[in-house]
Scaffold this active site. Structure first.
Site, PDB file in Angstrom:
ATOM      1  N   ARG A  27      49.791  58.731  67.341  1.00 32.51           N
ATOM      2  CA  ARG A  27      49.298  58.105  68.569  1.00 32.51           C
ATOM      3  C   ARG A  27      50.401  57.435  69.370  1.00 32.51           C
ATOM      4  O   ARG A  27      50.197  57.001  70.510  1.00 32.51           O
ATOM      5  CB  ARG A  27      48.234  57.060  68.235  1.00 32.51           C
ATOM      6  CG  ARG A  27      47.015  57.636  67.580  1.00 32.51           C
ATOM      7  CD  ARG A  27      46.033  56.545  67.237  1.00 32.51           C
ATOM      8  NE  ARG A  27      45.484  55.943  68.432  1.00 32.51           N
ATOM      9  CZ  ARG A  27      44.414  56.371  69.066  1.00 32.51           C
ATOM     10  NH1 ARG A  27      43.770  57.421  68.616  1.00 32.51           N
ATOM     11  NH2 ARG A  27      43.973  55.775  70.142  1.00 32.51           N
ATOM     12  N   TRP A  74      53.182  53.398  71.935  1.00 34.60           N
ATOM     13  CA  TRP A  74      53.617  54.373  72.943  1.00 34.60           C
ATOM     14  C   TRP A  74      53.775  53.551  74.217  1.00 34.60           C
ATOM     15  O   TRP A  74      52.799  53.059  74.765  1.00 34.60           O
ATOM     16  CB  TRP A  74      52.566  55.462  73.115  1.00 34.60           C
ATOM     17  CG  TRP A  74      53.005  56.580  74.011  1.00 34.60           C
ATOM     18  CD1 TRP A  74      53.704  57.692  73.655  1.00 34.60           C
ATOM     19  CD2 TRP A  74      52.738  56.721  75.420  1.00 34.60           C
ATOM     20  NE1 TRP A  74      53.903  58.499  74.749  1.00 34.60           N
ATOM     21  CE2 TRP A  74      53.324  57.932  75.844  1.00 34.60           C
ATOM     22  CE3 TRP A  74      52.078  55.931  76.365  1.00 34.60           C
ATOM     23  CZ2 TRP A  74      53.260  58.381  77.159  1.00 34.60           C
ATOM     24  CZ3 TRP A  74      52.015  56.372  77.685  1.00 34.60           C
ATOM     25  CH2 TRP A  74      52.604  57.587  78.058  1.00 34.60           C
ATOM     26  N   GLU A 500      49.782  77.937  78.661  1.00 40.70           N
ATOM     27  CA  GLU A 500      49.721  77.250  77.364  1.00 40.70           C
ATOM     28  C   GLU A 500      50.987  77.531  76.532  1.00 40.70           C
ATOM     29  O   GLU A 500      51.529  76.631  75.888  1.00 40.70           O
ATOM     30  CB  GLU A 500      48.442  77.677  76.628  1.00 40.70           C
ATOM     31  CG  GLU A 500      48.240  77.081  75.252  1.00 40.70           C
ATOM     32  CD  GLU A 500      48.138  75.561  75.202  1.00 40.70           C
ATOM     33  OE1 GLU A 500      48.116  74.918  76.259  1.00 40.70           O
ATOM     34  OE2 GLU A 500      48.133  75.018  74.088  1.00 40.70           O
ATOM     35  N   LYS A 504      53.452  74.584  75.259  1.00 38.81           N
ATOM     36  CA  LYS A 504      53.794  74.378  73.839  1.00 38.81           C
ATOM     37  C   LYS A 504      55.308  74.313  73.671  1.00 38.81           C
ATOM     38  O   LYS A 504      55.832  73.454  72.977  1.00 38.81           O
ATOM     39  CB  LYS A 504      53.240  75.499  72.949  1.00 38.81           C
ATOM     40  CG  LYS A 504      51.766  75.538  72.714  1.00 38.81           C
ATOM     41  CD  LYS A 504      51.197  74.389  71.901  1.00 38.81           C
ATOM     42  CE  LYS A 504      50.850  73.218  72.745  1.00 38.81           C
ATOM     43  NZ  LYS A 504      49.557  73.005  73.218  1.00 38.81           N
ATOM     44  N   GLU A 507      56.791  71.031  75.237  1.00 38.73           N
ATOM     45  CA  GLU A 507      56.522  69.726  74.631  1.00 38.73           C
ATOM     46  C   GLU A 507      57.154  69.544  73.264  1.00 38.73           C
ATOM     47  O   GLU A 507      57.497  68.433  72.903  1.00 38.73           O
ATOM     48  CB  GLU A 507      55.037  69.345  74.646  1.00 38.73           C
ATOM     49  CG  GLU A 507      54.102  70.224  73.928  1.00 38.73           C
ATOM     50  CD  GLU A 507      52.648  69.762  74.079  1.00 38.73           C
ATOM     51  OE1 GLU A 507      52.385  68.639  74.514  1.00 38.73           O
ATOM     52  OE2 GLU A 507      51.764  70.566  73.736  1.00 38.73           O
TER      53      GLU A 507
HETATM   54  O1  M6R Z   1      42.576  64.842  74.135  1.00 34.66           O
HETATM   55  P1  M6R Z   1      42.699  65.731  75.354  1.00 34.66           P
HETATM   56  O2  M6R Z   1      42.305  67.122  75.088  1.00 34.66           O
HETATM   57  O3  M6R Z   1      41.964  65.162  76.529  1.00 34.66           O
HETATM   58  O4  M6R Z   1      44.226  65.710  75.714  1.00 34.66           O
HETATM   59  C1  M6R Z   1      44.680  66.281  76.897  1.00 34.66           C
HETATM   60  C2  M6R Z   1      46.181  66.409  76.906  1.00 34.66           C
HETATM   61  O5  M6R Z   1      46.767  65.142  76.830  1.00 34.66           O
HETATM   62  C3  M6R Z   1      46.682  67.265  75.745  1.00 34.66           C
HETATM   63  O6  M6R Z   1      46.106  68.527  75.770  1.00 34.66           O
HETATM   64  C4  M6R Z   1      48.202  67.406  75.795  1.00 34.66           C
HETATM   65  O7  M6R Z   1      48.570  68.185  76.894  1.00 34.66           O
HETATM   66  C5  M6R Z   1      48.719  67.979  74.489  1.00 34.66           C
HETATM   67  N1  M6R Z   1      49.940  67.347  74.138  1.00 34.66           N
HETATM   68  C6  M6R Z   1      48.918  69.455  74.541  1.00 34.66           C
HETATM   69  O8  M6R Z   1      49.527  69.974  73.429  1.00 34.66           O
END
Ligand code: M6R
Length: 627
Positions: A27, A74, A500, A504, A507
């Site tokens: 988190r 964070w 996507e 990936k 990130e």
């Molecule tokens: O929990 P959520 O699906 O709402 O999160 C949305 C984005 O923060 C999340 O998909 C983020 O882009 C990830 N790090 C993707 O891998």
């Protein structure tokens, strides 16, 4: 965003807090800290960076304290430095607070408290809270029969604006741990003579499975004797814990080097679980082969769908749009939640609003939905909308915000990069689109059965893709580990997979990558291409296969090295692409469930080869609970 953990009981609190923080590190991991209460003092230890830094510091300090709070951060307000790490304390070092969220009015509070002599040592919004509590505690006698600490915190939270969860301990009240939830998650765990609190259940599942998620506007007092819950007005509430369906091994790596790799490999199981939950057995003579448990009136006279989401969930929503429009013929728009919130579409009647969020806690998505609910309530009845959520955490804030939920069945995901939760969201969209199509009679029974039967083959296809890809993607990762830019292209239902794949890679490997609809390349981005920029093209047979192949040829003519995600034994592709990441040959409509897998593996292996922290990439957090 940040992770909170708290303990009160009979064991050494430090060990439990550290073990809990380890499970919450996904988190946030800019800094960490814990505060325990022992012999009338608060002992607060904090460290910049990952949890192991805090662990090393704590090795030199032994405390038998049986109460404490911990935090993994964070950064939002203030740099990720030790002086900004939680817990934060008042000037007398009596009150310690950990917070997840944002205190919007912290500047005003800070000025007011400064005027009363409080001195601030951090740049954070959180620091106002221990000062405010300490200030309010001055009004109580410590010997008061009710809990002055609870009352001071209750009064303090009524001064705070924003979304937050808190855990507080105080040297003068060594048998009390007070926790608060206001639009940021917080769950209480019930043990035998010991109690826990955490932002998320993995932190406490090793100790207890009896949990009670707090609701917004609730405050709880945990003592060695039990848990009391109140609302912000001070009324006592009666609540019972429930049993959690999560066992401690689910939050272990189970032999995989990283959670992300484990979670990629769990995808066949996720698809199987979704098939079982969403689709009825065709042999049984049931009215509909799809069973989402949604009420009929959600579908009646439906004219429009708006979907709000962020990140990977937004990519899943784009595939959802494709499926809903092509199968059910219902006009569907997908919005970035963070944009929709401030620039919503004009109101329309007979509209379904869908929020997609795996965590169910993404602040932007929740705020967009809340805004939409509010503005529709203000307008005439004809603009009333129906609301639906798609989430992996039905117990989350999203679950409280919308009346209907499709639960995705990925199980808990620890890697910050979403993988199996994406696949689970796709499964939810296949089921929803087919259900809508069945209700609107836009596909015949034969087509419906064919698609569902195709879906039933997908787990095996993912398994064989995983088996064949592991080595191939590792080899490619070896070659591309130092590459600086990547382009991903796809068309139609696989365009969101290109997005996507690029996300990936960005990130977790920190390599610049962009996803484009393949046909758009020639309108500008093609200028980026040369021998140093590889192009990954998703080219599966179907409506746009030849088009993608032509677009790939255009890239090759500009010296780009071409990597093709194509069906096994595709001779034409083998001639064109320099490297192949083959997947099973399935209907184009179902192909995203397969084509995403090699891209997840490619990103994973590149990041692992670069020696990066795959599960906890820099600057990111698993759920983004701030705007
Ligand atoms: O929990 P959520 O699906 O709402 O999160 C949305 C984005 O923060 C999340 O998909 C983020 O882009 C990830 N790090 C993707 O891998």
């Amino acid at each position: 965003m940040c992770g909170i953990v708290g303990y009160i009981g009979t064991q050494a609190a430090t060990d439990i807090l550290l073990a809990g923080l380890e499970k919450l590190e996904y988190r946030g991991y800019d800094s960490a800290g814990i505060a325990t209460v022992w012999e009338g003092e608060v002992n607060c230890v904090r460290a910049k960076g990952k949890l192991h830094n805090l662990r090393s510091k704590l090795e030199q300090i032994e405390t038998p304290a049986q109460i404490g709070i911990g935090h993994t951060r964070w950064a939002t307000h203030g740099k990720p430095e030790e002086y900004n790490a939680h817990p934060h304390m008042d000037n007398a070092m009596r009150v310690a607070v950990v917070q997840n969220g944002i205190i919007e009015n912290y500047r005003e509070l800070r000025e007011e408290l400064k005027a009363k002599g409080h001195v601030f040592r951090s740049e954070t919004d959180t620091e106002v809270i221990p000062h405010l509590i300490a200030e309010l505690l001055k009004n109580f006698s410590p010997s008061s029969p009710s809990s002055p600490l609870l009352e001071a915190i209750r009064q303090a939270v009524n001064h705070l604006q924003g979304a937050f969860a808190l855990a507080v301990v105080c040297a003068d009240y060594p048998d009390e741990l007070i926790v608060v939830r206001q639009q940021a998650p917080l769950v209480i765990g019930f043990g035998q003579g010991e109690f826990f609190c955490a932002s998320d259940t993995p932190a406490i599942v090793a100790y207890t499975r009896a949990v009670l998620p707090l609701e917004n506007g609730e405050i709880a007092r945990l003592t060695p004797l039990g848990v009391e819950i109140y609302n912000f007005a001070g009324d006592r509430l009666k609540k019972q814990p429930r049993l959690l369906n999560l066992n401690p091994t689910m939050v272990e790596k189970q032999g995989f080097k990283h959670f992300m790799l484990k979670e990629i490999h769990e995808q066949p199981g996720v698809v199987r679980a979704s098939l079982e939950a969403y689709f009825n057995n065709v042999e049984e003579n049931v009215r509909s082969p799809i069973n989402l448990g949604l009420p009929e009136d959600l579908y009646t006279d439906l004219e429009q769908i708006h979907i709000v989401a962020c990140g990977t969930s937004w990519h899943a929503a784009l595939i959802g749009k494709y499926l809903i429009e092509q199968l059910a013929g219902i006009s569907t728009q997908v919005h970035y939640a963070s944009e929709y919130r401030y620039a919503p579409s004009p109101l329309t009647s007979n509209t379904l609003i869908i929020g997609v969020t795996q965590s169910g806690e993404t602040a932007d998505t929740l705020a967009a939905l809340a805004m939409e609910k509010e503005r529709r309530q203000r307008k005439e009845a004809k603009y009333e909308a129906r609301f639906l959520g798609i989430t992996n955490r039905p117990e989350s804030s999203l679950g409280h915000l919308v009346p209907h939920i499709i639960s995705t069945l990925a199980g808990i995901e620890i890697g910050v990069a979403a993988t199996k939760t994406f696949t689970a969201q796709l499964m939810a969209f296949y089921a929803l689109a087919l259900d809508l199509a069945a209700h609107h009679q836009t596909v015949d029974k034969e087509t419906l059965d064919k698609i569902i039967n195709g879906l039933r083959q997908i787990p095996k296809d993912i398994e064989s893709t995983l088996e064949s890809q592991e080595r191939l993607s590792e080899q490619l990762a070896h070659e591309f580990a130092e590459t600086q830019d990547f382009i991903f292209v796809g068309r139609g239902i696989n365009f969101p997979i290109a997005l996507e794949g690029a996300l990936k890679l960005k990130e977790i490997s920190y390599i610049h990558a962009e996803g484009y609809p393949a046909g758009e390349m020639k309108h500008g981005p093609i200028a980026l291409l040369d021998a140093k920029v590889p192009v990954v093209a998703i080219a599966v047979p179907g409506s746009v296969y030849e088009k993608v192949i032509s677009n790939a040829q255009e890239a090759k003519a500009r010296d780009s090295r071409l990597i093709g995600v194509t069906p096994v034994n595709d001779g034409e592709a083998a001639e064109i692409f320099n490297d192949l990441l083959p997947v099973s040959d399935v209907e184009e409509l179902l192909s995203p469930l397969l084509t995403v897998v090699p891209l997840q593996l490619l990103a994973y292996h590149i990041a692992a080869r670069r020696g990066l922290d795959v599960d906890q990439p820099r600057n990111l957090a698993k759920s983004v609970t701030v705007e």
